[in-house]
Each structure stands twice: as C-alpha cells, then as structure tokens.
Design an enzyme around this catalytic site. Sequence first.
Site, PDB file in Angstrom:
ATOM      1  N   ASP A  15       0.831  -1.215   0.000  1.00  0.00           N
ATOM      2  CA  ASP A  15       0.000   0.000   0.000  1.00  0.00           C
ATOM      3  C   ASP A  15       0.863   1.261   0.000  1.00  0.00           C
ATOM      4  O   ASP A  15       0.337   2.377  -0.071  1.00  0.00           O
ATOM      5  CB  ASP A  15      -1.020  -0.003   1.153  1.00  0.00           C
ATOM      6  CG  ASP A  15      -0.374  -0.078   2.516  1.00  0.00           C
ATOM      7  OD1 ASP A  15       0.861  -0.204   2.595  1.00  0.00           O
ATOM      8  OD2 ASP A  15      -1.113  -0.014   3.533  1.00  0.00           O
ATOM      9  N   ASP A  21      -1.263  -6.074  -0.276  1.00  0.00           N
ATOM     10  CA  ASP A  21      -1.564  -5.531   1.056  1.00  0.00           C
ATOM     11  C   ASP A  21      -3.055  -5.334   1.290  1.00  0.00           C
ATOM     12  O   ASP A  21      -3.775  -4.881   0.396  1.00  0.00           O
ATOM     13  CB  ASP A  21      -0.908  -4.148   1.198  1.00  0.00           C
ATOM     14  CG  ASP A  21       0.397  -4.211   1.957  1.00  0.00           C
ATOM     15  OD1 ASP A  21       0.689  -5.232   2.606  1.00  0.00           O
ATOM     16  OD2 ASP A  21       1.135  -3.208   1.910  1.00  0.00           O
ATOM     17  N   LYS A  71      -1.123  -9.401   2.787  1.00  0.00           N
ATOM     18  CA  LYS A  71      -0.326  -8.982   3.946  1.00  0.00           C
ATOM     19  C   LYS A  71      -1.181  -8.074   4.824  1.00  0.00           C
ATOM     20  O   LYS A  71      -1.963  -7.271   4.307  1.00  0.00           O
ATOM     21  CB  LYS A  71       0.948  -8.266   3.497  1.00  0.00           C
ATOM     22  CG  LYS A  71       1.803  -7.757   4.673  1.00  0.00           C
ATOM     23  CD  LYS A  71       3.205  -7.373   4.251  1.00  0.00           C
ATOM     24  CE  LYS A  71       3.319  -6.047   3.556  1.00  0.00           C
ATOM     25  NZ  LYS A  71       2.865  -4.875   4.333  1.00  0.00           N
ATOM     26  N   GLU A 101      -1.139  -5.584   8.509  1.00  0.00           N
ATOM     27  CA  GLU A 101      -0.392  -4.963   9.611  1.00  0.00           C
ATOM     28  C   GLU A 101      -0.971  -5.423  10.947  1.00  0.00           C
ATOM     29  O   GLU A 101      -2.183  -5.653  11.067  1.00  0.00           O
ATOM     30  CB  GLU A 101      -0.442  -3.435   9.499  1.00  0.00           C
ATOM     31  CG  GLU A 101       0.364  -2.922   8.329  1.00  0.00           C
ATOM     32  CD  GLU A 101       0.540  -1.407   8.327  1.00  0.00           C
ATOM     33  OE1 GLU A 101       0.241  -0.730   9.344  1.00  0.00           O
ATOM     34  OE2 GLU A 101       0.987  -0.886   7.273  1.00  0.00           O
ATOM     35  N   GLU A 128       9.511  -4.444  10.188  1.00  0.00           N
ATOM     36  CA  GLU A 128       9.920  -3.128   9.663  1.00  0.00           C
ATOM     37  C   GLU A 128      10.391  -2.208  10.783  1.00  0.00           C
ATOM     38  O   GLU A 128       9.764  -2.137  11.860  1.00  0.00           O
ATOM     39  CB  GLU A 128       8.751  -2.473   8.913  1.00  0.00           C
ATOM     40  CG  GLU A 128       9.114  -1.067   8.424  1.00  0.00           C
ATOM     41  CD  GLU A 128       8.182  -0.470   7.392  1.00  0.00           C
ATOM     42  OE1 GLU A 128       7.170  -1.118   7.041  1.00  0.00           O
ATOM     43  OE2 GLU A 128       8.477   0.659   6.945  1.00  0.00           O
TER      44      GLU A 128
HETATM   45  O1  KIV Z   1       3.446  -1.300   1.561  1.00  0.00           O
HETATM   46  C1  KIV Z   1       4.625  -1.671   1.453  1.00  0.00           C
HETATM   47  O2  KIV Z   1       5.314  -1.393   0.475  1.00  0.00           O
HETATM   48  C2  KIV Z   1       5.182  -2.448   2.553  1.00  0.00           C
HETATM   49  C3  KIV Z   1       6.664  -2.576   2.594  1.00  0.00           C
HETATM   50  C4  KIV Z   1       7.217  -1.338   3.186  1.00  0.00           C
HETATM   51  C5  KIV Z   1       7.082  -3.792   3.343  1.00  0.00           C
HETATM   52  O3  KIV Z   1       4.471  -2.885   3.396  1.00  0.00           O
END
Ligand code: KIV
Length: 276
Positions: free
Chosen positions: A49, A88, A118, A120, A187
């Site tokens: 994202d 994401d 993915k 968070e 991160e």
């Molecule tokens: O959104 C993204 O690009 C990420 C990376 C920073 C791992 O989550």
Amino acid sequence: MSKHVRHNRITVPQIRDRKGGEKIVCLTAYTAPIASILDPHCDILLVGDTLGMVVHGMDSTVGVTLDMMVLHGQAVMRVSTHALVVVDLPFGAYERSPAQAFKSASKIMRKTGCQAVKIEASEGASDSVAFMVGRGIPVIGHIGLRPQAVHLDGGFKAKGRNQAEREKVIKEAREMEAAGAFAIVVEGLAPDLADEITNIVAVPTIGIGASPACDGQVLVIDDMLGLFDWTPKFVRRYADLRSTIDKVAAQFASDVRSGRFPDSTEVYRLQSAQKA
Ligand code: KIV
C-alpha cells in the site's frame, strides 16, 4: 486445447520452507512494466500500500482503498509468472472484524488472482489472520513500524526503543506465527530485536530497515531506483532515475522548442491513395 497457461510460480509452502535457508528476495511492484522486469529476480512481488505514496502522491498509506489495491494487483498479476504475488490489505479494510478481513482479502484474491495478502499487526489482527488462514487465504503479518499507524505514532518511527516496546513487538511476532502467518515482515526495528524475533519464530522474517540476519529482505522499488523524493536511512539507492528522467524531459523540451523533434525518420510516410 485449453488456452489456460500454467505458470511455475513460487508457492507459499516454498517460501515458508526458506526459514534459515536461502534468503528471500522481495520487492514492491505496482505497475505492469516494472513487475515484468522484477519478476524473474524476485521470490515475492509485494503490491504494497506504499503505492499510495510513491505512485499516487499521498502523504501516507492511510488514504489507500481496496479498489486501488485490486487495480494495481491486477496489473502485477497480468505480467508476472515466477514470483509469489502478495497484495496488502489497506487501512480500513480489515480492522473491524475477522469477517471484514476475510471479505476484503477474498475480494483481492478473486479479482487479482494473487497468492496471498499482507496485514499490519493492528489490535486484533492475529484473530483475523487465523480466520483467513483457516479459510484458505495465505497471510503475511507485518510488525514493528506499521505505516498505517503513522498518525497514532506521530510519524514513521522505528520500534524497540524501550523494553515495553520490544516486548510488544515480540508479542506481535509470536501472535502472527501462532495465527498461521507463513512469513512476517519486520519493519523499522533495531537489528538485535529483529535478530531475536528471527530466532524465536519458525516462519521466515522479511526485513525492511531491520537486520541482515532476517530470512529475507524487502525494499520499496521506487526508493531503490531513486524515483521518490525522500530516501529513508535503510534504503540502498541502486540508481538515480529521478535525475535521469529530469535530464530526458529537459532534452525533449529543448528538442521540441527548437524544432529538432521530430525529424524526417520520426514521421509516417504514407503512400497517397491511387487515383482511379
Ligand atoms: O506497503 C509496502 O510497500 C510495505 C513494505 C514497506 C514492506 O508494506
């Protein structure tokens, strides 16, 4: 004969099995031309994202929508054949409940054909990971510095500055693993904390601003290419495409204004229609 083409993509179990082995190479990709160049070199292409910031000029990832993730995920999937593609879950698309997370993730997977999502590690995220994994959606967890929490944190701040923060991040890692995440992005952590987490969890860690001891590394492609106007400390700039593009645009402007572009080889030569 079926037109369906089978690709030999890297699979989720193959990534999980790379724990402690060959390092996992991951880059972000948001568009078809860049994804097609990166695909043969990467194990994972992440449609992150961060696209809100590096492609759409937003101040943070908070304004990114599910539809934006779908659109960019489709572009990356159309041209890639080798890497595992992970998309994401954007802010607001999963935090309310495991059912909301499943609905958003299944929409992303159905509409893009990507292999995983993915998420968070916001409050309750591990329950959502367990819910999604139990229903067939492979998930990567994202712990430590969480870009979607930028306003709560007052900026993009590295994590692990004190014992309480260290314990919180370790807890996030353990919860993500227990919930069934097949890998964890770590991160913005002090290297010793990232190393500790890498030793604790049995799934691969993929570092960004973390530690060389992680099981893999990820960078934002625009940072690496020098396209974005701000470069975080942990980025290695492999190119300076911003200044290359600046020079190219200046040259084009000068050629147009002086009449040097186009020349006689850069125009169509059409046969005039035969008279009857
Ligand atoms: O959104 C993204 O690009 C990420 C990376 C920073 C791992 O989550």
